[in-house]
Design a protein around this motif. Sequence first.
Motif, PDB file in Angstrom:
ATOM      1  N   PRO A 138     -32.783  -7.681 -53.195  1.00 63.00           N
ATOM      2  CA  PRO A 138     -33.915  -7.542 -54.108  1.00 63.00           C
ATOM      3  C   PRO A 138     -34.812  -6.396 -53.674  1.00 63.00           C
ATOM      4  CG  PRO A 138     -33.594  -9.837 -53.530  1.00 63.00           C
ATOM      5  CD  PRO A 138     -32.639  -9.054 -52.694  1.00 63.00           C
ATOM      6  N   GLY A 139     -35.295  -5.641 -54.640  1.00 56.76           N
ATOM      7  CA  GLY A 139     -36.169  -4.526 -54.267  1.00 56.76           C
ATOM      8  C   GLY A 139     -36.452  -3.627 -55.440  1.00 56.76           C
ATOM      9  N   GLY A 140     -36.685  -2.355 -55.156  1.00 55.82           N
ATOM     10  CA  GLY A 140     -37.048  -1.404 -56.198  1.00 55.82           C
ATOM     11  C   GLY A 140     -38.508  -1.573 -56.562  1.00 55.82           C
ATOM     12  N   SER A 141     -38.968  -0.715 -57.491  1.00 56.77           N
ATOM     13  CA  SER A 141     -40.350  -0.889 -57.935  1.00 56.77           C
ATOM     14  C   SER A 141     -40.439  -0.507 -59.404  1.00 56.77           C
ATOM     15  CB  SER A 141     -41.295  -0.046 -57.093  1.00 56.77           C
ATOM     16  OG  SER A 141     -40.833   1.287 -57.098  1.00 56.77           O
ATOM     17  N   ALA A 142     -41.455  -1.048 -60.069  1.00 50.46           N
ATOM     18  CA  ALA A 142     -41.575  -0.864 -61.516  1.00 50.46           C
ATOM     19  C   ALA A 142     -42.193   0.488 -61.821  1.00 50.46           C
ATOM     20  CB  ALA A 142     -42.433  -1.978 -62.091  1.00 50.46           C
ATOM     21  N   PRO A 143     -41.692   1.173 -62.858  1.00 46.33           N
ATOM     22  CA  PRO A 143     -42.349   2.407 -63.303  1.00 46.33           C
ATOM     23  C   PRO A 143     -43.796   2.099 -63.701  1.00 46.33           C
ATOM     24  CG  PRO A 143     -40.223   2.122 -64.391  1.00 46.33           C
ATOM     25  CD  PRO A 143     -40.514   0.855 -63.659  1.00 46.33           C
ATOM     26  N   GLU A 144     -44.696   3.036 -63.381  1.00 49.49           N
ATOM     27  CA  GLU A 144     -46.127   2.832 -63.638  1.00 49.49           C
ATOM     28  C   GLU A 144     -46.414   2.411 -65.074  1.00 49.49           C
ATOM     29  OE1 GLU A 144     -48.789   2.776 -61.801  1.00 49.49           O
ATOM     30  OE2 GLU A 144     -47.559   2.993 -59.990  1.00 49.49           O
ATOM     31  N   TRP A 145     -45.809   3.143 -66.028  1.00 49.77           N
ATOM     32  CA  TRP A 145     -46.203   2.938 -67.431  1.00 49.77           C
ATOM     33  C   TRP A 145     -45.899   1.540 -67.930  1.00 49.77           C
ATOM     34  CZ3 TRP A 145     -41.971   2.022 -70.564  1.00 49.77           C
ATOM     35  CH2 TRP A 145     -40.724   2.405 -70.038  1.00 49.77           C
ATOM     36  N   ILE A 146     -44.732   1.000 -67.545  1.00 49.74           N
ATOM     37  CA  ILE A 146     -44.388  -0.330 -68.077  1.00 49.74           C
ATOM     38  C   ILE A 146     -45.245  -1.387 -67.387  1.00 49.74           C
ATOM     39  CG2 ILE A 146     -42.443  -0.690 -66.480  1.00 49.74           C
ATOM     40  CD1 ILE A 146     -42.681  -1.943 -70.096  1.00 49.74           C
ATOM     41  N   ARG A 147     -45.534  -1.152 -66.112  1.00 47.92           N
ATOM     42  CA  ARG A 147     -46.432  -2.038 -65.372  1.00 47.92           C
ATOM     43  C   ARG A 147     -47.797  -2.055 -66.071  1.00 47.92           C
ATOM     44  NH1 ARG A 147     -46.672  -6.287 -63.098  1.00 47.92           N
ATOM     45  NH2 ARG A 147     -48.409  -6.640 -61.705  1.00 47.92           N
ATOM     46  N   ALA A 148     -48.271  -0.850 -66.462  1.00 45.78           N
ATOM     47  CA  ALA A 148     -49.582  -0.744 -67.121  1.00 45.78           C
ATOM     48  C   ALA A 148     -49.574  -1.485 -68.450  1.00 45.78           C
ATOM     49  CB  ALA A 148     -49.927   0.727 -67.324  1.00 45.78           C
ATOM     50  N   ILE A 149     -48.482  -1.324 -69.218  1.00 46.28           N
ATOM     51  CA  ILE A 149     -48.420  -1.991 -70.525  1.00 46.28           C
ATOM     52  C   ILE A 149     -48.416  -3.503 -70.344  1.00 46.28           C
ATOM     53  CG2 ILE A 149     -46.994  -2.404 -72.561  1.00 46.28           C
ATOM     54  CD1 ILE A 149     -45.992   0.449 -72.323  1.00 46.28           C
ATOM     55  N   MET A 150     -47.570  -3.981 -69.437  1.00 49.73           N
ATOM     56  CA  MET A 150     -47.399  -5.426 -69.327  1.00 49.73           C
ATOM     57  C   MET A 150     -48.613  -6.118 -68.701  1.00 49.73           C
ATOM     58  SD  MET A 150     -44.754  -5.826 -70.939  1.00 49.73           S
ATOM     59  CE  MET A 150     -44.714  -7.614 -70.861  1.00 49.73           C
ATOM     60  N   THR A 151     -49.398  -5.387 -67.900  1.00 48.26           N
ATOM     61  CA  THR A 151     -50.562  -6.044 -67.298  1.00 48.26           C
ATOM     62  C   THR A 151     -51.839  -5.704 -68.048  1.00 48.26           C
ATOM     63  OG1 THR A 151     -50.701  -4.190 -65.773  1.00 48.26           O
ATOM     64  CG2 THR A 151     -49.631  -6.175 -64.941  1.00 48.26           C
ATOM     65  N   SER A 152     -51.705  -4.941 -69.158  1.00 54.20           N
ATOM     66  CA  SER A 152     -52.909  -4.583 -69.908  1.00 54.20           C
ATOM     67  C   SER A 152     -53.532  -5.835 -70.514  1.00 54.20           C
ATOM     68  CB  SER A 152     -52.567  -3.575 -70.998  1.00 54.20           C
ATOM     69  OG  SER A 152     -51.736  -4.194 -71.944  1.00 54.20           O
ATOM     70  N   ARG A 153     -54.831  -5.773 -70.721  1.00 51.55           N
ATOM     71  CA  ARG A 153     -55.515  -6.951 -71.247  1.00 51.55           C
ATOM     72  C   ARG A 153     -56.262  -6.590 -72.522  1.00 51.55           C
ATOM     73  NH1 ARG A 153     -58.318 -10.225 -66.528  1.00 51.55           N
ATOM     74  NH2 ARG A 153     -58.443 -11.628 -68.304  1.00 51.55           N
ATOM     75  N   PRO A 154     -55.545  -6.575 -73.656  1.00 50.98           N
ATOM     76  CA  PRO A 154     -56.200  -6.274 -74.929  1.00 50.98           C
ATOM     77  C   PRO A 154     -57.248  -7.346 -75.244  1.00 50.98           C
ATOM     78  CG  PRO A 154     -53.947  -7.035 -75.274  1.00 50.98           C
ATOM     79  CD  PRO A 154     -54.126  -6.889 -73.811  1.00 50.98           C
ATOM     80  N   PRO A 155     -58.284  -6.979 -76.017  1.00 50.72           N
ATOM     81  CA  PRO A 155     -59.330  -7.956 -76.324  1.00 50.72           C
ATOM     82  C   PRO A 155     -58.795  -9.116 -77.166  1.00 50.72           C
ATOM     83  CG  PRO A 155     -59.622  -5.948 -77.598  1.00 50.72           C
ATOM     84  CD  PRO A 155     -58.541  -5.669 -76.610  1.00 50.72           C
ATOM     85  N   PHE A 156     -59.334 -10.281 -76.977  1.00 46.40           N
ATOM     86  CA  PHE A 156     -59.100 -11.504 -77.769  1.00 46.40           C
ATOM     87  C   PHE A 156     -57.709 -12.117 -77.617  1.00 46.40           C
ATOM     88  CE2 PHE A 156     -62.164  -8.918 -80.329  1.00 46.40           C
ATOM     89  CZ  PHE A 156     -63.293  -9.603 -79.907  1.00 46.40           C
ATOM     90  N   VAL A 157     -56.670 -11.323 -77.854  1.00 44.10           N
ATOM     91  CA  VAL A 157     -55.329 -11.912 -77.826  1.00 44.10           C
ATOM     92  C   VAL A 157     -54.570 -11.396 -76.614  1.00 44.10           C
ATOM     93  CG1 VAL A 157     -53.238 -12.325 -79.137  1.00 44.10           C
ATOM     94  CG2 VAL A 157     -55.374 -11.890 -80.330  1.00 44.10           C
ATOM     95  N   PRO A 158     -53.983 -12.282 -75.802  1.00 43.05           N
ATOM     96  CA  PRO A 158     -53.261 -11.836 -74.615  1.00 43.05           C
ATOM     97  C   PRO A 158     -52.035 -10.995 -74.964  1.00 43.05           C
ATOM     98  CG  PRO A 158     -53.492 -14.227 -74.647  1.00 43.05           C
ATOM     99  CD  PRO A 158     -53.997 -13.728 -75.941  1.00 43.05           C
ATOM    100  N   MET A 159     -51.692 -10.117 -74.030  1.00 44.13           N
ATOM    101  CA  MET A 159     -50.561  -9.204 -74.225  1.00 44.13           C
ATOM    102  C   MET A 159     -49.280  -9.966 -74.575  1.00 44.13           C
ATOM    103  SD  MET A 159     -49.947  -6.087 -74.260  1.00 44.13           S
ATOM    104  CE  MET A 159     -48.402  -5.293 -74.648  1.00 44.13           C
ATOM    105  N   ALA A 160     -49.055 -11.092 -73.910  1.00 39.73           N
ATOM    106  CA  ALA A 160     -47.798 -11.833 -74.121  1.00 39.73           C
ATOM    107  C   ALA A 160     -47.650 -12.243 -75.585  1.00 39.73           C
ATOM    108  CB  ALA A 160     -47.758 -13.061 -73.225  1.00 39.73           C
ATOM    109  N   ILE A 161     -48.772 -12.660 -76.196  1.00 44.44           N
ATOM    110  CA  ILE A 161     -48.722 -13.097 -77.591  1.00 44.44           C
ATOM    111  C   ILE A 161     -48.484 -11.896 -78.511  1.00 44.44           C
ATOM    112  CG2 ILE A 161     -49.941 -14.353 -79.403  1.00 44.44           C
ATOM    113  CD1 ILE A 161     -49.593 -16.128 -77.070  1.00 44.44           C
ATOM    114  N   ILE A 162     -49.237 -10.805 -78.250  1.00 39.24           N
ATOM    115  CA  ILE A 162     -49.079  -9.600 -79.073  1.00 39.24           C
ATOM    116  C   ILE A 162     -47.633  -9.124 -79.018  1.00 39.24           C
ATOM    117  CG2 ILE A 162     -49.708  -7.164 -79.298  1.00 39.24           C
ATOM    118  CD1 ILE A 162     -52.479  -7.828 -78.401  1.00 39.24           C
ATOM    119  N   ALA A 163     -47.078  -9.068 -77.806  1.00 36.79           N
ATOM    120  CA  ALA A 163     -45.704  -8.590 -77.644  1.00 36.79           C
ATOM    121  C   ALA A 163     -44.732  -9.480 -78.410  1.00 36.79           C
ATOM    122  CB  ALA A 163     -45.337  -8.551 -76.159  1.00 36.79           C
TER     123      ALA A 163
END
Lengths: 315, 315
Positions: A138-163
């Motif tokens: 196990p290893g490797g690391s996540a590309p910055e951009w996808i990490r940023a998208i997945m941990t972003s916190r849009p207002p009101f509705v969580p990212m998981a629901i929006i996705a």
Amino acid sequence: MKTLFSADSLRILVPAFSLAALLAAVFYLQPRTMSYMGLNLMFNLAVPIALATIAQMLIIAVNDLDLSIGAFVSFAACVTATFLESDPLIGLIILAAAVGVYALMGVVIYLRNLPAIVVTLGMSFVWSGLAVLLLPSPGGSAPEWIRAIMTSRPPFVPMAIIASVLIAIVAHLIVMRSSFGVVMRGVGGNSRSVERAGWSVVKVRAMTYALAGTFAVIAGIVLVGLTTAADANIALRYTLLSIAGVILGGGEFVGGRVSPIGAVIGALTLTLAASFLSFLQISPDWQIGVQGAILIIVLAIRLLLNRRERREKRA
Amino acid sequence: MTQLVSIYRSRWIWSFVAAAVVWTITVMFTGGASMVGLTQAAFTFAAFSIIVGLGQMFVITLGPGNVDLSIPATMTLSGTVALKFINVDASLIVPGFLIAAGIGLGVGLANYSLIKLLRIPPIIATLAMSFIIQSTAIWTNRGLRIRPPQPLSDFAVGFTFGLPNLAWVALLISALIYLLLEKSVFGRWVIAVGQNMRAARLAGIPVDGVRCLTYVLCAVLAAICGFFLASFSGGAALNMGAEYLLMSIAVVVIGGTSVAGGDSNVPGIWGASLFMFLVVSMLNTYGFDAGYRMIMTGIIIIGVIIAASSRTVRI
């Protein structure tokens, strides 16, 4: 009322109600989950599962079954955590080639009249092997951009629901509203008449498999965005989860009868089932067992509703 | 001469040819040193795939969509429970074996009740069932590894007349299955159902009974295999059945049984099981990494299936 209980809307309503009932039970057991953070935590891992479920649904729409999805998503995750992070161009080429292999697989299965189950089982070895070569531990690391998208916190509705909603809409547009989607489901319904009508079944199947591969690749990328690392076995259970999700969401194994929105709901239901158990403080031993039980219960409810509907039609 | 032609035409011969080729290559590579050891190991490990493969063959013969995905879970559960019951007490071996077979009976009945009562495709029914069985196995196992009693493990790893005892067990079961399939009414009924279920029903064949018995037979064989595998490997492990999902399907298809149903083949299971083991040990002998070994295994499975399909005419 009549249209609400028609066979087609039931196909969506039963999974939707199951999800709502499960969600209500979770809220009741643990009111604190009824928050932005709570929802995000519960549904975060559902996003890659939903994508893999859509990929499986596309394959099922043309009457095949893909037993290699789990291994393929793991492979895509390994590529994401290694090449896509260090040399994005090479990473993209590898992932595109993998999608190409998927298309080729669809063509070969059709032209040679091969059993899809066996070919995809064989391919699952190939993907797992490649994944092991890329990341032996196990290893490797996540590309910055996808990490940023997945941990972003849009207002009101969580990212998981929006996705999840976004995945459902995109898949719905492709499968139910586009002309390609209609032909694809036609191939599942009656391949020969589609061919007689002048369409190239080979081309349609190649595109379907390529599309499924694309969704599975995105599932791998998203998964790494959530976990920040990958290993060769990271998504192996997705194979069974994705099949269960499609069926839970109202899809049929044959005849091209599938429901993209239902498939996403099915994936969410299966993910939520795991949280439900931990809130009930049932030992994790029973986690997969209860996923199986939920699958059986939902199918039983669907059968009962379908039966009543038929009786009403007769009356 | 006509006999020679008919052997050439029979599909099962190819699995033996392939096994022989791989065997020869491996033996040549080691300079003949591994001849006896390799052959004995091949028969030992092939015995497990043969036992589960025979069960899966019966299920697949029932026609498209029929496949038992609960085999690995059943193997694990029966191995775990039986060894736990025996608890290293040699006098309880026979009751323990009967308990294993009883678990198979229970799983088979449960599988078919789901298929019949909920009218769900066998793949999803056995999948849901396998989740529940797997959870039960985890719950009963509790991470303990109970050793098999000495006489049982001696039997499982022992040899009689130069062949492993387990190969004799597999041979006995194969002979019984062959008689059941080729010489009994039940066997004819299974094939009739696989060729055309509607026609079989109209001809007065008790289709439900036949299908139910088939699923029971498959689960019982899986349970028996789990019992012996646990005895052979010095105790049951939770993941011990995992590889037999692919294996059971692969040996059936490579062995020449039609995936479309209604046409099965007992000798082919032997050839295919030997072939599958020999491929892995050949790659081991050449010193390939785990990753390359998996890739090669996958490619060889697909290659064999494509090669086998070139002789069938697309309808």
